[in-house]
Write a protein that holds these residues in place. Structure first.
Motif, mmCIF file in Angstrom:
data_model
loop_
_atom_site.group_PDB
_atom_site.id
_atom_site.type_symbol
_atom_site.label_atom_id
_atom_site.label_comp_id
_atom_site.label_asym_id
_atom_site.label_seq_id
_atom_site.Cartn_x
_atom_site.Cartn_y
_atom_site.Cartn_z
ATOM 1 N N ALA A 123 -5.069 33.511 -25.726
ATOM 2 C CA ALA A 123 -5.775 32.338 -25.217
ATOM 3 C C ALA A 123 -5.008 31.616 -24.100
ATOM 4 C CB ALA A 123 -6.055 31.375 -26.358
ATOM 5 N N ASP A 124 -3.691 31.739 -24.040
ATOM 6 C CA ASP A 124 -2.900 31.060 -23.019
ATOM 7 C C ASP A 124 -3.151 31.669 -21.644
ATOM 8 O OD1 ASP A 124 -1.789 29.471 -24.961
ATOM 9 O OD2 ASP A 124 -0.001 30.706 -25.185
ATOM 10 N N ASP A 125 -2.990 30.822 -20.599
ATOM 11 C CA ASP A 125 -3.099 31.338 -19.238
ATOM 12 C C ASP A 125 -1.931 32.272 -18.964
ATOM 13 O OD1 ASP A 125 -5.381 29.949 -18.765
ATOM 14 O OD2 ASP A 125 -4.504 28.495 -17.404
ATOM 15 N N MET A 126 -2.250 33.414 -18.378
ATOM 16 C CA MET A 126 -1.238 34.400 -18.032
ATOM 17 C C MET A 126 -1.336 34.668 -16.536
ATOM 18 S SD MET A 126 -1.757 36.937 -21.286
ATOM 19 C CE MET A 126 -3.530 36.830 -21.321
ATOM 20 N N THR A 127 -0.294 35.259 -15.979
ATOM 21 C CA THR A 127 -0.319 35.633 -14.569
ATOM 22 C C THR A 127 -0.050 37.120 -14.453
ATOM 23 O OG1 THR A 127 2.025 35.125 -14.313
ATOM 24 C CG2 THR A 127 0.473 33.366 -13.756
ATOM 25 N N GLY A 128 -0.559 37.709 -13.392
ATOM 26 C CA GLY A 128 -0.355 39.127 -13.194
ATOM 27 C C GLY A 128 -0.912 39.587 -11.864
ATOM 28 N N MET A 129 -0.894 40.908 -11.665
ATOM 29 C CA MET A 129 -1.414 41.498 -10.438
ATOM 30 C C MET A 129 -2.508 42.501 -10.796
ATOM 31 S SD MET A 129 0.506 43.532 -7.360
ATOM 32 C CE MET A 129 0.795 45.017 -8.286
ATOM 33 N N VAL A 130 -3.629 42.407 -10.100
ATOM 34 C CA VAL A 130 -4.742 43.323 -10.316
ATOM 35 C C VAL A 130 -4.335 44.701 -9.816
ATOM 36 C CG1 VAL A 130 -7.138 43.836 -9.714
ATOM 37 C CG2 VAL A 130 -6.425 41.459 -10.062
ATOM 38 N N THR A 131 -4.466 45.709 -10.673
ATOM 39 C CA THR A 131 -4.116 47.072 -10.264
ATOM 40 C C THR A 131 -5.351 47.946 -10.067
ATOM 41 O OG1 THR A 131 -3.832 47.773 -12.557
ATOM 42 C CG2 THR A 131 -1.866 47.007 -11.386
ATOM 43 N N ARG A 132 -6.440 47.646 -10.780
ATOM 44 C CA ARG A 132 -7.644 48.461 -10.659
ATOM 45 C C ARG A 132 -8.854 47.658 -11.103
ATOM 46 N NH1 ARG A 132 -10.489 51.004 -13.795
ATOM 47 N NH2 ARG A 132 -10.122 52.488 -15.274
ATOM 48 N N ILE A 133 -9.976 47.830 -10.403
ATOM 49 C CA ILE A 133 -11.235 47.178 -10.758
ATOM 50 C C ILE A 133 -12.316 48.251 -10.862
ATOM 51 C CG2 ILE A 133 -13.018 45.532 -10.038
ATOM 52 C CD1 ILE A 133 -10.836 44.059 -8.474
ATOM 53 N N THR A 185 -11.726 40.408 -28.720
ATOM 54 C CA THR A 185 -13.006 40.515 -29.399
ATOM 55 C C THR A 185 -13.134 41.916 -29.968
ATOM 56 O OG1 THR A 185 -13.930 39.015 -27.747
ATOM 57 C CG2 THR A 185 -15.494 40.191 -29.139
ATOM 58 N N ASN A 186 -13.030 42.020 -31.287
ATOM 59 C CA ASN A 186 -13.146 43.309 -31.975
ATOM 60 C C ASN A 186 -12.182 44.358 -31.409
ATOM 61 O OD1 ASN A 186 -15.207 42.295 -33.601
ATOM 62 N ND2 ASN A 186 -16.761 42.830 -32.103
ATOM 63 N N GLY A 187 -10.969 43.947 -31.114
ATOM 64 C CA GLY A 187 -9.961 44.872 -30.614
ATOM 65 C C GLY A 187 -10.021 45.136 -29.123
ATOM 66 N N THR A 188 -10.970 44.500 -28.422
ATOM 67 C CA THR A 188 -11.108 44.677 -26.982
ATOM 68 C C THR A 188 -10.788 43.357 -26.291
ATOM 69 O OG1 THR A 188 -12.860 46.278 -27.314
ATOM 70 C CG2 THR A 188 -12.690 45.310 -25.132
ATOM 71 N N GLY A 189 -9.903 43.392 -25.293
ATOM 72 C CA GLY A 189 -9.575 42.198 -24.532
ATOM 73 C C GLY A 189 -10.720 41.844 -23.598
ATOM 74 N N THR A 190 -11.158 40.588 -23.638
ATOM 75 C CA THR A 190 -12.241 40.117 -22.788
ATOM 76 C C THR A 190 -11.740 38.945 -21.948
ATOM 77 O OG1 THR A 190 -13.864 40.741 -24.460
ATOM 78 C CG2 THR A 190 -14.593 39.225 -22.753
ATOM 79 N N LEU A 191 -11.885 39.054 -20.625
ATOM 80 C CA LEU A 191 -11.486 37.962 -19.732
ATOM 81 C C LEU A 191 -12.427 36.787 -19.880
ATOM 82 C CD1 LEU A 191 -10.648 39.639 -16.308
ATOM 83 C CD2 LEU A 191 -9.069 38.614 -17.909
ATOM 84 N N THR A 192 -11.855 35.610 -20.030
ATOM 85 C CA THR A 192 -12.659 34.400 -20.066
ATOM 86 C C THR A 192 -12.480 33.579 -18.801
ATOM 87 O OG1 THR A 192 -10.892 33.265 -21.263
ATOM 88 C CG2 THR A 192 -12.652 34.257 -22.576
ATOM 89 N N LYS A 193 -11.363 33.792 -18.106
ATOM 90 C CA LYS A 193 -11.075 33.080 -16.862
ATOM 91 C C LYS A 193 -10.291 34.010 -15.949
ATOM 92 C CE LYS A 193 -7.720 29.944 -15.705
ATOM 93 N NZ LYS A 193 -6.822 28.850 -15.947
ATOM 94 N N LEU A 194 -10.647 34.032 -14.678
ATOM 95 C CA LEU A 194 -9.936 34.846 -13.690
ATOM 96 C C LEU A 194 -9.920 34.078 -12.389
ATOM 97 C CD1 LEU A 194 -8.602 37.595 -12.991
ATOM 98 C CD2 LEU A 194 -10.868 38.364 -12.266
ATOM 99 N N GLN A 195 -8.719 33.762 -11.908
ATOM 100 C CA GLN A 195 -8.587 32.971 -10.684
ATOM 101 C C GLN A 195 -7.509 33.575 -9.802
ATOM 102 O OE1 GLN A 195 -7.675 28.897 -11.472
ATOM 103 N NE2 GLN A 195 -7.827 28.280 -9.353
ATOM 104 N N LYS A 196 -7.861 33.806 -8.531
ATOM 105 C CA LYS A 196 -6.912 34.336 -7.552
ATOM 106 C C LYS A 196 -5.888 33.258 -7.224
ATOM 107 C CE LYS A 196 -6.933 36.563 -3.044
ATOM 108 N NZ LYS A 196 -7.785 37.028 -1.945
ATOM 109 N N GLN A 197 -4.607 33.645 -7.136
ATOM 110 C CA GLN A 197 -3.539 32.668 -6.822
ATOM 111 C C GLN A 197 -3.435 32.465 -5.329
ATOM 112 O OE1 GLN A 197 0.007 34.173 -8.754
ATOM 113 N NE2 GLN A 197 -0.412 32.923 -10.515
#
Length: 99
Positions: free
Chosen positions: A23-33, A87-99
Motif C-alpha cells: 500500500a505504501d508509495d514506491m519508486t521505480g523505473m518502468v522496464t516494460r509495458i 489481489t488474489n496473489g496478483t499485484g494491481t497498480l492503484t496509482k502510477l505517476q511519472k516523476q
C-alpha cells in the motif's frame, strides 16, 4: 489448541503486514509495458543504503493496471512513483505517476 490459535494469528498478522507493504508509495523505473494485457513491469528502486550500493535496483515486479489509461502516461525508461495492492496473489497498480 492454544498453539493452533497462535499459528493462525501469526499467519494473519504476516498477511496483513505483507499487504500493507504494497500500500505504501514506491519508486521505480518502468522496464516494460504491455498495453494489450494492461500489465507493466517496474524495477523498484531500493530506499536507504544496502551495503555499498545506495539507491540500487530492487526487485522487478509485474503489475496489472487498475485502469488501462494509466499506462498511456508512461513509457519504458520512465521513473515513476506508484502504489499497488495484492489481489488474489496478483499485484494491481492503484496509482502510477511519472516523476
Amino acid at each position: 489448541m492454544g498453539t493452533t490459535k497462535f499459528i493462525f494469528a501469526s499467519v494473519a498478522a504476516i498477511s496483513t503486514l505483507a499487504s500493507a507493504a504494497f500500500a505504501d508509495d514506491m519508486t521505480g523505473m518502468v522496464t516494460r509495458i504491455d498495453r494489450l494485457n494492461s500489465t507493466i513491469s517496474i524495477q523498484q528502486t531500493q530506499k536507504g543504503t544496502v551495503g555499498a550500493s545506495a539507491g540500487g535496483a530492487g526487485a522487478l515486479q509485474e503489475y496489472k493496471a487498475k485502469d488501462a489509461a494509466m499506462l498511456d502516461a508512461v513509457h519504458a525508461g520512465d521513473r515513476v512513483t506508484y502504489s499497488a495492492t495484492d489481489t488474489n496473489g496478483t499485484g494491481t497498480l492503484t496509482k502510477l505517476q511519472k516523476q
